[in-house]
Design a protein around this motif. Structure first.
Motif, PDB file in Angstrom:
ATOM      1  N   ALA A 101      51.482  21.920  43.187  1.00 43.25           N
ATOM      2  CA  ALA A 101      51.216  23.046  42.285  1.00 43.25           C
ATOM      3  C   ALA A 101      51.150  22.562  40.836  1.00 43.25           C
ATOM      4  CB  ALA A 101      52.298  24.112  42.419  1.00 43.25           C
ATOM      5  N   GLU A 102      50.200  23.107  40.111  1.00 44.79           N
ATOM      6  CA  GLU A 102      50.057  22.819  38.686  1.00 44.79           C
ATOM      7  C   GLU A 102      50.532  23.993  37.835  1.00 44.79           C
ATOM      8  OE1 GLU A 102      45.945  21.894  38.196  1.00 44.79           O
ATOM      9  OE2 GLU A 102      46.052  20.148  39.522  1.00 44.79           O
ATOM     10  N   ARG A 103      50.663  25.170  38.471  1.00 41.35           N
ATOM     11  CA  ARG A 103      51.030  26.381  37.748  1.00 41.35           C
ATOM     12  C   ARG A 103      51.865  27.256  38.672  1.00 41.35           C
ATOM     13  NH1 ARG A 103      49.821  28.731  32.951  1.00 41.35           N
ATOM     14  NH2 ARG A 103      49.256  30.915  32.886  1.00 41.35           N
ATOM     15  N   VAL A 104      52.809  27.985  38.075  1.00 40.73           N
ATOM     16  CA  VAL A 104      53.621  28.930  38.835  1.00 40.73           C
ATOM     17  C   VAL A 104      53.576  30.287  38.141  1.00 40.73           C
ATOM     18  CG1 VAL A 104      55.143  27.233  39.915  1.00 40.73           C
ATOM     19  CG2 VAL A 104      55.724  28.119  37.660  1.00 40.73           C
ATOM     20  N   PHE A 105      53.800  31.324  38.926  1.00 36.27           N
ATOM     21  CA  PHE A 105      53.706  32.696  38.440  1.00 36.27           C
ATOM     22  C   PHE A 105      54.893  33.511  38.934  1.00 36.27           C
ATOM     23  CE2 PHE A 105      49.438  31.062  38.940  1.00 36.27           C
ATOM     24  CZ  PHE A 105      48.847  31.391  37.727  1.00 36.27           C
ATOM     25  N   THR A 135      61.244  53.701  39.924  1.00 37.64           N
ATOM     26  CA  THR A 135      62.668  53.644  40.232  1.00 37.64           C
ATOM     27  C   THR A 135      62.990  54.677  41.311  1.00 37.64           C
ATOM     28  OG1 THR A 135      63.307  55.306  38.605  1.00 37.64           O
ATOM     29  CG2 THR A 135      63.154  53.013  37.830  1.00 37.64           C
ATOM     30  N   ALA A 136      64.222  54.679  41.762  1.00 41.71           N
ATOM     31  CA  ALA A 136      64.657  55.640  42.774  1.00 41.71           C
ATOM     32  C   ALA A 136      64.553  57.076  42.254  1.00 41.71           C
ATOM     33  CB  ALA A 136      66.084  55.337  43.212  1.00 41.71           C
ATOM     34  N   THR A 137      64.589  57.250  40.937  1.00 39.14           N
ATOM     35  CA  THR A 137      64.480  58.588  40.347  1.00 39.14           C
ATOM     36  C   THR A 137      63.050  58.931  39.940  1.00 39.14           C
ATOM     37  OG1 THR A 137      65.049  57.708  38.167  1.00 39.14           O
ATOM     38  CG2 THR A 137      66.868  58.575  39.518  1.00 39.14           C
ATOM     39  N   GLY A 138      62.107  58.024  40.199  1.00 41.28           N
ATOM     40  CA  GLY A 138      60.706  58.285  39.910  1.00 41.28           C
ATOM     41  C   GLY A 138      60.205  57.790  38.573  1.00 41.28           C
ATOM     42  N   GLU A 139      61.084  57.195  37.775  1.00 36.95           N
ATOM     43  CA  GLU A 139      60.668  56.653  36.476  1.00 36.95           C
ATOM     44  C   GLU A 139      59.646  55.530  36.688  1.00 36.95           C
ATOM     45  OE1 GLU A 139      62.652  54.294  32.665  1.00 36.95           O
ATOM     46  OE2 GLU A 139      63.855  54.744  34.422  1.00 36.95           O
ATOM     47  N   ALA A 140      58.592  55.527  35.895  1.00 38.36           N
ATOM     48  CA  ALA A 140      57.550  54.500  35.980  1.00 38.36           C
ATOM     49  C   ALA A 140      57.835  53.385  34.983  1.00 38.36           C
ATOM     50  CB  ALA A 140      56.187  55.114  35.687  1.00 38.36           C
ATOM     51  N   LEU A 141      57.731  52.149  35.463  1.00 38.32           N
ATOM     52  CA  LEU A 141      57.945  50.974  34.618  1.00 38.32           C
ATOM     53  C   LEU A 141      56.758  50.027  34.756  1.00 38.32           C
ATOM     54  CD1 LEU A 141      61.636  50.316  35.639  1.00 38.32           C
ATOM     55  CD2 LEU A 141      60.849  51.227  33.453  1.00 38.32           C
ATOM     56  N   ASP A 142      56.419  49.388  33.663  1.00 34.84           N
ATOM     57  CA  ASP A 142      55.345  48.398  33.700  1.00 34.84           C
ATOM     58  C   ASP A 142      55.789  47.144  34.439  1.00 34.84           C
ATOM     59  OD1 ASP A 142      53.955  50.162  32.105  1.00 34.84           O
ATOM     60  OD2 ASP A 142      54.001  48.897  30.316  1.00 34.84           O
ATOM     61  N   ALA A 143      54.832  46.459  35.028  1.00 39.97           N
ATOM     62  CA  ALA A 143      55.050  45.128  35.584  1.00 39.97           C
ATOM     63  C   ALA A 143      54.451  44.127  34.609  1.00 39.97           C
ATOM     64  CB  ALA A 143      54.357  44.995  36.939  1.00 39.97           C
ATOM     65  N   ILE A 144      55.188  43.064  34.360  1.00 38.25           N
ATOM     66  CA  ILE A 144      54.699  41.994  33.491  1.00 38.25           C
ATOM     67  C   ILE A 144      54.520  40.745  34.344  1.00 38.25           C
ATOM     68  CG2 ILE A 144      55.103  40.613  31.433  1.00 38.25           C
ATOM     69  CD1 ILE A 144      57.035  42.827  30.501  1.00 38.25           C
ATOM     70  N   THR A 145      53.348  40.131  34.260  1.00 35.70           N
ATOM     71  CA  THR A 145      53.070  38.899  34.966  1.00 35.70           C
ATOM     72  C   THR A 145      53.281  37.733  34.016  1.00 35.70           C
ATOM     73  OG1 THR A 145      51.430  40.030  36.330  1.00 35.70           O
ATOM     74  CG2 THR A 145      51.340  37.638  36.292  1.00 35.70           C
ATOM     75  N   PHE A 146      53.943  36.694  34.512  1.00 36.47           N
ATOM     76  CA  PHE A 146      54.235  35.507  33.724  1.00 36.47           C
ATOM     77  C   PHE A 146      53.661  34.286  34.414  1.00 36.47           C
ATOM     78  CE2 PHE A 146      57.416  38.484  32.426  1.00 36.47           C
ATOM     79  CZ  PHE A 146      57.657  38.198  31.104  1.00 36.47           C
ATOM     80  N   GLY A 147      53.253  33.315  33.628  1.00 32.99           N
ATOM     81  CA  GLY A 147      52.779  32.033  34.150  1.00 32.99           C
ATOM     82  C   GLY A 147      53.460  30.874  33.444  1.00 32.99           C
ATOM     83  N   LYS A 148      53.478  29.755  34.125  1.00 33.87           N
ATOM     84  CA  LYS A 148      54.055  28.543  33.550  1.00 33.87           C
ATOM     85  C   LYS A 148      53.291  27.341  34.100  1.00 33.87           C
ATOM     86  CE  LYS A 148      58.172  25.597  33.973  1.00 33.87           C
ATOM     87  NZ  LYS A 148      58.278  25.060  32.626  1.00 33.87           N
ATOM     88  N   ASN A 149      52.847  26.468  33.211  1.00 28.56           N
ATOM     89  CA  ASN A 149      52.223  25.223  33.647  1.00 28.56           C
ATOM     90  C   ASN A 149      53.321  24.230  34.015  1.00 28.56           C
ATOM     91  OD1 ASN A 149      49.566  26.075  33.184  1.00 28.56           O
ATOM     92  ND2 ASN A 149      49.699  25.509  31.034  1.00 28.56           N
ATOM     93  N   LEU A 150      53.105  23.547  35.120  1.00 30.75           N
ATOM     94  CA  LEU A 150      54.067  22.519  35.527  1.00 30.75           C
ATOM     95  C   LEU A 150      53.651  21.190  34.960  1.00 30.75           C
ATOM     96  CD1 LEU A 150      54.713  23.540  39.229  1.00 30.75           C
ATOM     97  CD2 LEU A 150      56.178  23.946  37.268  1.00 30.75           C
TER      98      LEU A 150
END
Length: 150
Positions: A101-105, A135-150
């Motif tokens: 792998a050259e990159r991880v996410f 969430t369990a109560t229905g609250e909406a949260l954003d997802a953040i995608t991260f990357g890292k070069n190895l």
């Protein structure tokens, strides 16, 4: 106790049901049955799990040509803030490199307290999905995608 039993014990302790992030045993089993998915478990000293030792953390990983994705990262709550998460990520980076792998996410909810750890080991935000998690109560949260070069 099998590695899967140990992984599930850490998962049950580590993930608060409010965030709805924990996987079921069958979801983990089905993922591990695929040839491109694997788990790394570590002990309380941050070393790869050996027979007879108790798991303190794990990563569940999906592999693709040239890259790997962290699907789940968990550390026993009683052992947090002692460098175990960092050790576990370093084990993952070494394993990913050995697979070519050259990159991880990874992807996480926007309010995940592990953000500081991920940034400290070189992950950088590369994308956002609005209102992806609930969430369990229905609250909406954003997802953040991260990357890292190895």
């Amino acid at each position: 106790m099998s590695d899967l039993d140990q992984l599930m014990a850490v998962m049950e302790a580590a993930f608060d049901p409010h965030w709805r992030e924990a996987w079921t045993r069958s979801q983990v089993e089905n993922s591990l049955a695929m040839p491109n998915t694997y788990a790394l478990l570590c002990d309380a000293d941050g070393h790869p799990l050996e027979d007879g030792r108790k798991a303190a953390g794990f990563v569940l990983v999906r592999r693709a040509p040239g890259e790997e994705e962290l699907l789940l990262v968990a550390v026993d709550p009683d052992l947090r803030r002692k460098g175990l998460g960092r050790s576990l990520l370093e084990l993952f980076f070494a394993q990913a490199r050995s697979h070519g792998a050259e990159r991880v996410f990874l992807e996480m909810r926007s309010n995940n307290p592990a953000l500081t750890l991920y940034e400290s080991v070189g992950f950088n935000p590369i994308g956002r999905r609005r209102a992806y998690y609930r969430t369990a109560t229905g609250e909406a949260l954003d997802a953040i995608t991260f990357g890292k070069n190895l």
